[in-house]
Design a protein around this motif. Structure first.
Motif, PDB file in Angstrom:
ATOM      1  N   GLY A 273       0.818  -1.195   0.000  1.00 25.43           N
ATOM      2  CA  GLY A 273       0.000   0.000   0.000  1.00 25.43           C
ATOM      3  C   GLY A 273       0.854   1.249   0.000  1.00 25.43           C
ATOM      4  N   GLU A 274       0.185   2.399  -0.026  1.00 26.60           N
ATOM      5  CA  GLU A 274       0.900   3.678  -0.101  1.00 26.60           C
ATOM      6  C   GLU A 274       1.759   3.922   1.137  1.00 26.60           C
ATOM      7  OE1 GLU A 274      -0.110   8.434  -0.809  1.00 26.60           O
ATOM      8  OE2 GLU A 274      -1.699   6.918  -1.006  1.00 26.60           O
ATOM      9  N   ALA A 275       1.256   3.537   2.300  1.00 24.98           N
ATOM     10  CA  ALA A 275       2.016   3.753   3.534  1.00 24.98           C
ATOM     11  C   ALA A 275       3.327   2.968   3.517  1.00 24.98           C
ATOM     12  CB  ALA A 275       1.181   3.360   4.750  1.00 24.98           C
ATOM     13  N   GLN A 276       3.277   1.737   3.014  1.00 27.18           N
ATOM     14  CA  GLN A 276       4.484   0.921   2.940  1.00 27.18           C
ATOM     15  C   GLN A 276       5.498   1.538   1.968  1.00 27.18           C
ATOM     16  OE1 GLN A 276       1.400  -0.222   2.890  1.00 27.18           O
ATOM     17  NE2 GLN A 276       1.315  -1.496   4.727  1.00 27.18           N
ATOM     18  N   LEU A 277       5.013   2.097   0.861  1.00 32.79           N
ATOM     19  CA  LEU A 277       5.904   2.768  -0.078  1.00 32.79           C
ATOM     20  C   LEU A 277       6.579   3.971   0.585  1.00 32.79           C
ATOM     21  CD1 LEU A 277       7.155   3.567  -2.782  1.00 32.79           C
ATOM     22  CD2 LEU A 277       4.968   4.587  -3.424  1.00 32.79           C
ATOM     23  N   HIS A 278       5.811   4.789   1.278  1.00 30.83           N
ATOM     24  CA  HIS A 278       6.371   5.972   1.948  1.00 30.83           C
ATOM     25  C   HIS A 278       7.460   5.560   2.935  1.00 30.83           C
ATOM     26  CE1 HIS A 278       4.189   9.688   0.827  1.00 30.83           C
ATOM     27  NE2 HIS A 278       3.233   8.863   0.451  1.00 30.83           N
ATOM     28  N   ARG A 279       7.176   4.549   3.738  1.00 30.74           N
ATOM     29  CA  ARG A 279       8.130   4.137   4.768  1.00 30.74           C
ATOM     30  C   ARG A 279       9.421   3.592   4.137  1.00 30.74           C
ATOM     31  NH1 ARG A 279       4.884   1.521   7.540  1.00 30.74           N
ATOM     32  NH2 ARG A 279       5.191  -0.585   6.685  1.00 30.74           N
ATOM     33  N   ALA A 280       9.280   2.700   3.150  1.00 22.24           N
ATOM     34  CA  ALA A 280      10.465   2.117   2.514  1.00 22.24           C
ATOM     35  C   ALA A 280      11.249   3.166   1.742  1.00 22.24           C
ATOM     36  CB  ALA A 280      10.045   0.976   1.583  1.00 22.24           C
ATOM     37  N   PHE A 281      10.551   4.064   1.072  1.00 21.76           N
ATOM     38  CA  PHE A 281      11.208   5.084   0.261  1.00 21.76           C
ATOM     39  C   PHE A 281      12.060   5.999   1.134  1.00 21.76           C
ATOM     40  CE2 PHE A 281      11.756   8.304  -2.948  1.00 21.76           C
ATOM     41  CZ  PHE A 281      11.625   7.621  -4.146  1.00 21.76           C
ATOM     42  N   ARG A 282      11.533   6.381   2.280  1.00 19.61           N
ATOM     43  CA  ARG A 282      12.292   7.258   3.175  1.00 19.61           C
ATOM     44  C   ARG A 282      13.471   6.522   3.792  1.00 19.61           C
ATOM     45  NH1 ARG A 282      11.640  12.190   4.951  1.00 19.61           N
ATOM     46  NH2 ARG A 282       9.522  12.396   4.138  1.00 19.61           N
ATOM     47  N   GLU A 283      13.296   5.226   4.104  1.00 19.62           N
ATOM     48  CA  GLU A 283      14.403   4.445   4.677  1.00 19.62           C
ATOM     49  C   GLU A 283      15.569   4.328   3.705  1.00 19.62           C
ATOM     50  OE1 GLU A 283      12.737   0.708   5.747  1.00 19.62           O
ATOM     51  OE2 GLU A 283      11.776   1.436   7.576  1.00 19.62           O
ATOM     52  N   VAL A 284      15.257   4.158   2.400  1.00 18.60           N
ATOM     53  CA  VAL A 284      16.299   3.943   1.403  1.00 18.60           C
ATOM     54  C   VAL A 284      16.902   5.261   0.915  1.00 18.60           C
ATOM     55  CG1 VAL A 284      16.767   3.071  -0.930  1.00 18.60           C
ATOM     56  CG2 VAL A 284      15.364   1.737   0.657  1.00 18.60           C
ATOM     57  N   THR A 285      16.066   6.272   0.666  1.00 18.53           N
ATOM     58  CA  THR A 285      16.537   7.506   0.025  1.00 18.53           C
ATOM     59  C   THR A 285      16.632   8.702   0.958  1.00 18.53           C
ATOM     60  OG1 THR A 285      14.334   8.327  -0.606  1.00 18.53           O
ATOM     61  CG2 THR A 285      15.407   6.725  -2.095  1.00 18.53           C
ATOM     62  N   GLY A 286      15.961   8.641   2.118  1.00 20.21           N
ATOM     63  CA  GLY A 286      15.919   9.803   3.002  1.00 20.21           C
ATOM     64  C   GLY A 286      14.897  10.832   2.579  1.00 20.21           C
ATOM     65  N   LEU A 287      14.119  10.520   1.530  1.00 20.46           N
ATOM     66  CA  LEU A 287      13.107  11.444   1.014  1.00 20.46           C
ATOM     67  C   LEU A 287      11.752  10.753   0.961  1.00 20.46           C
ATOM     68  CD1 LEU A 287      15.073  12.755  -2.102  1.00 20.46           C
ATOM     69  CD2 LEU A 287      14.796  13.970   0.066  1.00 20.46           C
ATOM     70  N   SER A 288      10.697  11.544   0.936  1.00 17.28           N
ATOM     71  CA  SER A 288       9.382  10.989   0.644  1.00 17.28           C
ATOM     72  C   SER A 288       9.247  10.848  -0.863  1.00 17.28           C
ATOM     73  CB  SER A 288       8.281  11.916   1.170  1.00 17.28           C
ATOM     74  OG  SER A 288       8.227  13.099   0.391  1.00 17.28           O
ATOM     75  N   PRO A 289       8.292  10.046  -1.357  1.00 17.64           N
ATOM     76  CA  PRO A 289       8.104   9.952  -2.811  1.00 17.64           C
ATOM     77  C   PRO A 289       7.815  11.300  -3.448  1.00 17.64           C
ATOM     78  CG  PRO A 289       6.988   8.134  -1.720  1.00 17.64           C
ATOM     79  CD  PRO A 289       7.465   9.059  -0.637  1.00 17.64           C
ATOM     80  N   GLY A 290       7.037  12.141  -2.751  1.00 21.86           N
ATOM     81  CA  GLY A 290       6.735  13.468  -3.283  1.00 21.86           C
ATOM     82  C   GLY A 290       7.950  14.348  -3.395  1.00 21.86           C
ATOM     83  N   GLU A 291       8.815  14.296  -2.378  1.00 21.03           N
ATOM     84  CA  GLU A 291      10.042  15.088  -2.411  1.00 21.03           C
ATOM     85  C   GLU A 291      10.971  14.631  -3.537  1.00 21.03           C
ATOM     86  OE1 GLU A 291      10.360  16.164   2.369  1.00 21.03           O
ATOM     87  OE2 GLU A 291      11.250  14.310   1.564  1.00 21.03           O
ATOM     88  N   PHE A 292      11.063  13.322  -3.717  1.00 21.11           N
ATOM     89  CA  PHE A 292      11.898  12.801  -4.798  1.00 21.11           C
ATOM     90  C   PHE A 292      11.346  13.231  -6.145  1.00 21.11           C
ATOM     91  CE2 PHE A 292      12.744   9.568  -8.012  1.00 21.11           C
ATOM     92  CZ  PHE A 292      14.133   9.489  -7.949  1.00 21.11           C
ATOM     93  N   ARG A 293      10.039  13.137  -6.323  1.00 16.63           N
ATOM     94  CA  ARG A 293       9.417  13.492  -7.586  1.00 16.63           C
ATOM     95  C   ARG A 293       9.612  14.971  -7.908  1.00 16.63           C
ATOM     96  NH1 ARG A 293       3.453  11.390  -8.365  1.00 16.63           N
ATOM     97  NH2 ARG A 293       4.210   9.931  -9.963  1.00 16.63           N
ATOM     98  N   ALA A 294       9.651  15.798  -6.866  1.00 17.66           N
ATOM     99  CA  ALA A 294       9.834  17.234  -7.046  1.00 17.66           C
ATOM    100  C   ALA A 294      11.289  17.622  -7.288  1.00 17.66           C
ATOM    101  CB  ALA A 294       9.291  17.991  -5.824  1.00 17.66           C
ATOM    102  N   GLY A 295      12.173  16.600  -7.278  1.00 20.03           N
ATOM    103  CA  GLY A 295      13.577  16.875  -7.528  1.00 20.03           C
ATOM    104  C   GLY A 295      14.410  17.075  -6.301  1.00 20.03           C
ATOM    105  N   GLY A 296      13.920  16.571  -5.115  1.00 20.14           N
ATOM    106  CA  GLY A 296      14.643  16.748  -3.875  1.00 20.14           C
ATOM    107  C   GLY A 296      15.907  15.917  -3.810  1.00 20.14           C
TER     108      GLY A 296
END
Length: 309
Positions: free
Chosen positions: A286-309
């Motif tokens: 689900g979306e929550a699992q994506l948010h948690r894993a994405f931040r653990e791996v990249t240090g960013l949220s999916p939205g921040e990464f998409r915005a070029g963070g």
């Protein structure tokens, strides 16, 4: 690379000839990792580097005269720079030495080296090459050890990989960074590591590659288990866990890494796709699992990464 800018061009033309190689030594340390270098021919020295950063991938075109470059144990102990690098030879000849192997580079061929262990680069005459650099954490550790200082020739699958990176660097150098292609660069880098590793140790390396490939294929399905991966590879659970132990990461970690890698590509390639849909497409529950894993791996949220963070 630390403070290395996303786009830069350096040349020994910036200094007088008496200081050219000292300046060059500083340049290669800034562009890559901490290195020791010396010229191998008498007379004037010239060199230039064109550098571009595309997400996790650094692309540097190096044109220079003959030299020897060493990554020593003392430099590794002081700098703690964890990268995997690959050189694609464009002109001239060179050698990469690491882990007791020697890869001869001629125009069109490619070879890997790992900044966490000593290596040597030798160029007996003027040369030009494209250097690709990615964080070591971005690729499976088991593939790296098998792939260092093994030449991948510029024919067949190897040619497809080298053409991709040379084209990507060319587009980036003229201000066309090709954002739709950049997310595929790490995946192709991993694929080329597999080509090099398979040519060195066909037995154990082939099993490891099969496991990693099976994990990559299965990552799109939530709930994949160790039994699923072992069955796909026609190996026992015990062999699977031995392979995972050698890689240094658990099945859960490898699946998370692959799913996040896929998500990064989808987020950049389809900026209007809802994050919840990205999660489903990339194997998250689900979306929550994506948010948690994405931040653990990249240090960013999916939205921040998409915005070029």
């Amino acid at each position: 690379m630390g403070a290395t800018p996303a786009a830069a061009e350096w040349s020994t033309d910036a200094v007088d000839q008496d200081h050219a190689f000292d300046y060059w030594r500083d340049l290669i340390c800034d562009a890559f990792v901490q290195l020791s270098a010396r010229p191998v021919l008498p007379g004037p020295f010239a060199g230039s580097i064109t550098h571009r950063a595309l997400d996790e991938v650094e692309l540097s075109t190096v044109t220079a005269d003959a030299q020897r470059v060493d990554r020593t144990r003392s430099l590794i102990a002081r700098s703690h720079e964890d990268y995997v690098l690959a050189s694609i030879q464009l002109e001239g000849f060179g050698e990469i030495r690491q882990d007791g192997r020697v890869a001869g580079l001629r125009a069109g061929s490619m070879a890997f080296y790992d900044s966490t262990r000593p290596y040597t680069l030798v160029f007996g005459d003027h040369f030009r090459q494209l250097v690709i650099q990615v964080p070591r954490s971005a690729v499976p550790a088991a593939r790296v050890r098998d792939a260092t200082a093994v030449a991948v020739e510029g024919v067949g699958p190897g040619r497809l990989v080298t053409d991709f990176f040379v084209g990507l660097a060319r587009e980036a150098a003229v201000g066309r960074p090709a954002p739709g292609l950049a997310p595929h660069a790490v995946g192709l880098f991993e694929y080329a590591l597999g080509l090099a590793g398979a040519s060195d140790e066909p037995g154990e390396a082939a099993v490891r590659q099969a496991v990693l490939d099976a994990i990559a294929r299965a990552a799109g399905e939530p709930g994949v288990s160790a039994e699923d991966i072992a069955a796909t590879c026609h190996i026992s659970r015990r062999t699977l866990f031995r392979v995972l132990s050698a890689d240094g990461r658990s099945l859960r970690e490898l699946l998370r890494h692959e799913r996040v890698r896929r998500a990064k590509g989808v987020l950049r390639a389809e900026p209007r796709l809802p994050v919840a849909a990205v999660a489903v497409r990339c194997g998250f529950a689900g979306e929550a699992q994506l948010h948690r894993a994405f931040r653990e791996v990249t240090g960013l949220s999916p939205g921040e990464f998409r915005a070029g963070g």
